[in-house]
Motif scaffolding. Structure first.
Motif, PDB file in Angstrom:
ATOM      1  N   ILE A  63       6.323  -1.938 -12.546  1.00  0.00           N
ATOM      2  CA  ILE A  63       7.035  -1.041 -13.462  1.00  0.00           C
ATOM      3  C   ILE A  63       8.499  -0.883 -13.033  1.00  0.00           C
ATOM      4  O   ILE A  63       9.416  -0.960 -13.849  1.00  0.00           O
ATOM      5  CB  ILE A  63       6.325   0.331 -13.537  1.00  0.00           C
ATOM      6  CG1 ILE A  63       4.941   0.155 -14.177  1.00  0.00           C
ATOM      7  CG2 ILE A  63       7.142   1.321 -14.344  1.00  0.00           C
ATOM      8  CD1 ILE A  63       4.037   1.364 -14.029  1.00  0.00           C
ATOM      9  N   ALA A  64       8.694  -0.711 -11.719  1.00  0.00           N
ATOM     10  CA  ALA A  64      10.070  -0.580 -11.230  1.00  0.00           C
ATOM     11  C   ALA A  64      10.866  -1.836 -11.564  1.00  0.00           C
ATOM     12  O   ALA A  64      12.019  -1.765 -11.999  1.00  0.00           O
ATOM     13  CB  ALA A  64      10.065  -0.330  -9.725  1.00  0.00           C
TER      14      ALA A  64
ATOM     15  N   PHE B 282      11.768  -1.915 -15.315  1.00  0.00           N
ATOM     16  CA  PHE B 282      12.865  -1.011 -15.655  1.00  0.00           C
ATOM     17  C   PHE B 282      14.195  -1.582 -15.168  1.00  0.00           C
ATOM     18  O   PHE B 282      15.177  -1.618 -15.910  1.00  0.00           O
ATOM     19  CB  PHE B 282      12.633   0.372 -15.039  1.00  0.00           C
ATOM     20  CG  PHE B 282      11.857   1.296 -15.933  1.00  0.00           C
ATOM     21  CD1 PHE B 282      12.424   1.796 -17.100  1.00  0.00           C
ATOM     22  CD2 PHE B 282      10.563   1.672 -15.612  1.00  0.00           C
ATOM     23  CE1 PHE B 282      11.713   2.653 -17.928  1.00  0.00           C
ATOM     24  CE2 PHE B 282       9.842   2.527 -16.441  1.00  0.00           C
ATOM     25  CZ  PHE B 282      10.419   3.012 -17.595  1.00  0.00           C
TER      26      PHE B 282
ATOM     27  N   ILE C 171       0.850  -1.202   0.000  1.00  0.00           N
ATOM     28  CA  ILE C 171       0.000   0.000   0.000  1.00  0.00           C
ATOM     29  C   ILE C 171       0.881   1.245   0.000  1.00  0.00           C
ATOM     30  O   ILE C 171       0.644   2.203  -0.732  1.00  0.00           O
ATOM     31  CB  ILE C 171      -0.963  -0.013   1.202  1.00  0.00           C
ATOM     32  CG1 ILE C 171      -2.026  -1.088   0.955  1.00  0.00           C
ATOM     33  CG2 ILE C 171      -1.610   1.354   1.405  1.00  0.00           C
ATOM     34  CD1 ILE C 171      -2.864  -1.406   2.165  1.00  0.00           C
ATOM     35  N   ARG C 172       1.954   1.178   0.813  1.00  0.00           N
ATOM     36  CA  ARG C 172       2.850   2.333   0.864  1.00  0.00           C
ATOM     37  C   ARG C 172       3.481   2.603  -0.508  1.00  0.00           C
ATOM     38  O   ARG C 172       3.697   3.744  -0.888  1.00  0.00           O
ATOM     39  CB  ARG C 172       3.946   2.079   1.905  1.00  0.00           C
ATOM     40  CG  ARG C 172       4.727   3.314   2.232  1.00  0.00           C
ATOM     41  CD  ARG C 172       5.517   3.162   3.497  1.00  0.00           C
ATOM     42  NE  ARG C 172       4.694   2.837   4.656  1.00  0.00           N
ATOM     43  CZ  ARG C 172       5.192   2.488   5.839  1.00  0.00           C
ATOM     44  NH1 ARG C 172       6.496   2.398   5.990  1.00  0.00           N
ATOM     45  NH2 ARG C 172       4.407   2.223   6.844  1.00  0.00           N
ATOM     46  N   PHE C 173       3.777   1.533  -1.233  1.00  0.00           N
ATOM     47  CA  PHE C 173       4.392   1.704  -2.558  1.00  0.00           C
ATOM     48  C   PHE C 173       3.375   2.043  -3.634  1.00  0.00           C
ATOM     49  O   PHE C 173       3.727   2.142  -4.810  1.00  0.00           O
ATOM     50  CB  PHE C 173       5.153   0.432  -2.976  1.00  0.00           C
ATOM     51  CG  PHE C 173       6.345   0.133  -2.106  1.00  0.00           C
ATOM     52  CD1 PHE C 173       6.985   1.142  -1.408  1.00  0.00           C
ATOM     53  CD2 PHE C 173       6.825  -1.157  -1.987  1.00  0.00           C
ATOM     54  CE1 PHE C 173       8.077   0.874  -0.598  1.00  0.00           C
ATOM     55  CE2 PHE C 173       7.926  -1.435  -1.184  1.00  0.00           C
ATOM     56  CZ  PHE C 173       8.551  -0.420  -0.482  1.00  0.00           C
ATOM     57  N   GLY C 174       2.109   2.153  -3.275  1.00  0.00           N
ATOM     58  CA  GLY C 174       1.116   2.565  -4.267  1.00  0.00           C
ATOM     59  C   GLY C 174       0.508   1.413  -5.033  1.00  0.00           C
ATOM     60  O   GLY C 174       0.038   1.593  -6.159  1.00  0.00           O
ATOM     61  N   GLY C 175       0.552   0.219  -4.462  1.00  0.00           N
ATOM     62  CA  GLY C 175      -0.100  -0.911  -5.113  1.00  0.00           C
ATOM     63  C   GLY C 175       0.839  -1.687  -6.013  1.00  0.00           C
ATOM     64  O   GLY C 175       2.048  -1.466  -6.019  1.00  0.00           O
TER      65      GLY C 175
ATOM     66  N   TRP D 247       1.105  -2.002  -9.428  1.00  0.00           N
ATOM     67  CA  TRP D 247       1.697  -1.551 -10.695  1.00  0.00           C
ATOM     68  C   TRP D 247       2.993  -0.768 -10.571  1.00  0.00           C
ATOM     69  O   TRP D 247       3.924  -1.027 -11.334  1.00  0.00           O
ATOM     70  CB  TRP D 247       0.652  -0.842 -11.567  1.00  0.00           C
ATOM     71  CG  TRP D 247      -0.177  -1.920 -12.198  1.00  0.00           C
ATOM     72  CD1 TRP D 247      -1.429  -2.305 -11.840  1.00  0.00           C
ATOM     73  CD2 TRP D 247       0.254  -2.847 -13.212  1.00  0.00           C
ATOM     74  NE1 TRP D 247      -1.810  -3.405 -12.573  1.00  0.00           N
ATOM     75  CE2 TRP D 247      -0.803  -3.756 -13.436  1.00  0.00           C
ATOM     76  CE3 TRP D 247       1.414  -3.009 -13.953  1.00  0.00           C
ATOM     77  CZ2 TRP D 247      -0.734  -4.801 -14.356  1.00  0.00           C
ATOM     78  CZ3 TRP D 247       1.488  -4.042 -14.881  1.00  0.00           C
ATOM     79  CH2 TRP D 247       0.423  -4.918 -15.072  1.00  0.00           C
ATOM     80  N   PRO D 248       3.094   0.153  -9.613  1.00  0.00           N
ATOM     81  CA  PRO D 248       4.394   0.817  -9.473  1.00  0.00           C
ATOM     82  C   PRO D 248       5.521  -0.196  -9.238  1.00  0.00           C
ATOM     83  O   PRO D 248       6.619  -0.051  -9.789  1.00  0.00           O
ATOM     84  CB  PRO D 248       4.216   1.726  -8.257  1.00  0.00           C
ATOM     85  CG  PRO D 248       2.757   2.002  -8.231  1.00  0.00           C
ATOM     86  CD  PRO D 248       2.092   0.747  -8.710  1.00  0.00           C
TER      87      PRO D 248
END
Lengths: 204, 207
Positions: B78-79, B82, B68-72, B74-75
């Motif tokens: 994506i990280a 990359f 939750i802290r990392f925004g769910g 998908w972030p």
């Protein structure tokens, strides 16, 4: 903020950051290999070279700094090489022949540096030079005897030498141009001898 | 195997930490990085696996709050994408050998940004999301492997040209094998296959 909104926001942030890292790590999406990277970097900021002591095909000792004030074409070889270095010899000969005669030796010189000083004594350097018509003055074949100095020179040029399974070496091969100020200013592909020579002529 | 480790989280974490440090010793690094194939197909995957195991040692509730802290999910995905594709660049491979900071970045990013974050995200990814991650990974591996096979030039200054070709072949083979394995788990389900999200599966199997 709702989780969905936060998720989109952080995703966008991570994407921009990731893109920036790729941009930064590839010099703006141009250099995906270390070889291209070193060429791009040299063009942007010509690099100072260590003043190493060399020994040429006649056993004469000289320093890299002795060439300051002249344009100097440099390549890296080992004389036992049967593949690329042979064509390197031909390419250097081609470059020399493209430079106006009055500039040769006076304003422009060529230097083939062996990174295998253990095998390449002056006699084998001489043999290599003679095979391609290197005169030993305008175009010298030399080795750096001191291991630490050799490594610092290779590092400055960005040359990585690795032993292959046949007792020889593989190394990144290119044409290097050192400016009058003693800085490495241009690296080009070995099949670009003519443009390389044109660049030199333009600088004469 | 990995599953049994989690009965003693403390001991497992210790073992994992020791293994991580062992990988970072000069001897292990020299040996694993001496060949391109070992560098890309042994050392790097091991670093990712360390991140995967580390994440699975974290209690489920803490995983959720981290996610939750990392925004769910998908972030995190994506990280991971990359970071994993960055280390497939020939230039990054060379840099890891010649620049100590690049090596440090590799040792940190592969476990944490790829392995750890993928496990966190995995539990909340739908089957389609998981499929996206997998197929993206297979195709990247296969295309890059193929590029290494057909490249007319040496792409890494630190590796022999035939080593590059070998690595390319291993990558293509690995991507084909992984693809069929993944396809198998989709068709057969259960067992070692991917846990279907929100269907009573623990959702903690990284597959």
């Amino acid at each position: 903020m709702s989780l969905a909104k936060r998720s989109v926001l952080i995703s966008a942030l991570v994407t921009s950051l990731g893109t920036w890292v790729f941009w930064w790590g590839t010099d703006g999406f141009t250099a995906f290999t270390a070889e291209t990277a070193r060429r791009v970097e040299i063009l942007r900021s010509p690099r100072a070279l260590p003043d190493v002591t060399l020994e040429d095909q006649n056993g004469k000792i000289f320093r890299l700094k002795d060439y300051q004030g002249k344009l100097l074409a440099v390549d890296f070889i080992f004389t036992r090489c049967t593949t690329l270095c042979r064509s390197m010899g031909m390419i250097f000969k081609q470059i020399r022949d493209l430079i106006p005669e009055e500039s040769l030796g006076r304003d422009f010189a060529l230097l083939s540096i062996s990174f295998d000083p253990e095998h390449d004594d002056p006699a084998s350097l001489k043999k290599y030079g003679e095979a391609y018509g290197a005169d030993g003055e305008i175009w010298r074949i030399a080795r750096v005897r001191d291991k630490a100095e050799l490594q610092s020179l290779l590092d400055a040029f960005g040359i990585i030498v690795i032993p292959d399974q046949f007792g020889g070496f593989e190394h990144n091969t290119a044409l290097h141009l050192v400016g009058r100020d003693g800085r490495l200013r241009l690296i080009s592909d070995i099949d670009k001898a003519v443009p390389f020579a044109e660049q030199v002529v333009a600088l004469l | 195997m990995i599953g049994t480790l989690s009965h003693h989280p403390g001991r497992s974490a210790l073992a994992l930490g020791v293994f991580y440090l062992l990988l970072a010793t000069p001897i292990a690094r020299d040996w694993l990085e001496a060949s391109m194939s070992r560098h890309m197909l042994v050392q790097m995957p091991l670093l990712v696996v360390i991140g995967i195991i580390a994440a699975r040692l974290v209690p489920g509730r803490m995983q959720d709050s981290l996610l939750i802290r990392f925004g769910g999910a998908w972030p995190c995905v994506i990280a991971a994408l990359f970071a994993s594709s960055y280390w497939m660049l020939p230039r990054a491979l060379d840099a890891a050998l010649t620049d100590p900071w690049a090596e440090v970045a590799k040792f940190l990013s592969l476990p944490f940004l790829v392995g750890f974050l993928l496990v966190l995200a995995w539990r909340r990814l739908t089957l389609i999301g998981r499929g996206f991650v997998w197929t993206n990974f297979f195709s990247m591996l296969a295309v890059l492997g193929w590029l290494y096979i057909v490249a007319p030039v040496r792409v890494c200054n630190s590796y022999l040209v035939n080593d590059q070709e070998n690595a390319g072949w291993y990558m293509v083979i690995a991507s084909v094998l992984l693809f069929f394995w993944w396809l198998g788990t989709l068709l057969v389900g259960g067992g070692v296959g991917p846990d279907k999200p929100d269907q009573g599966g623990s959702g903690r199997t990284f597959a």
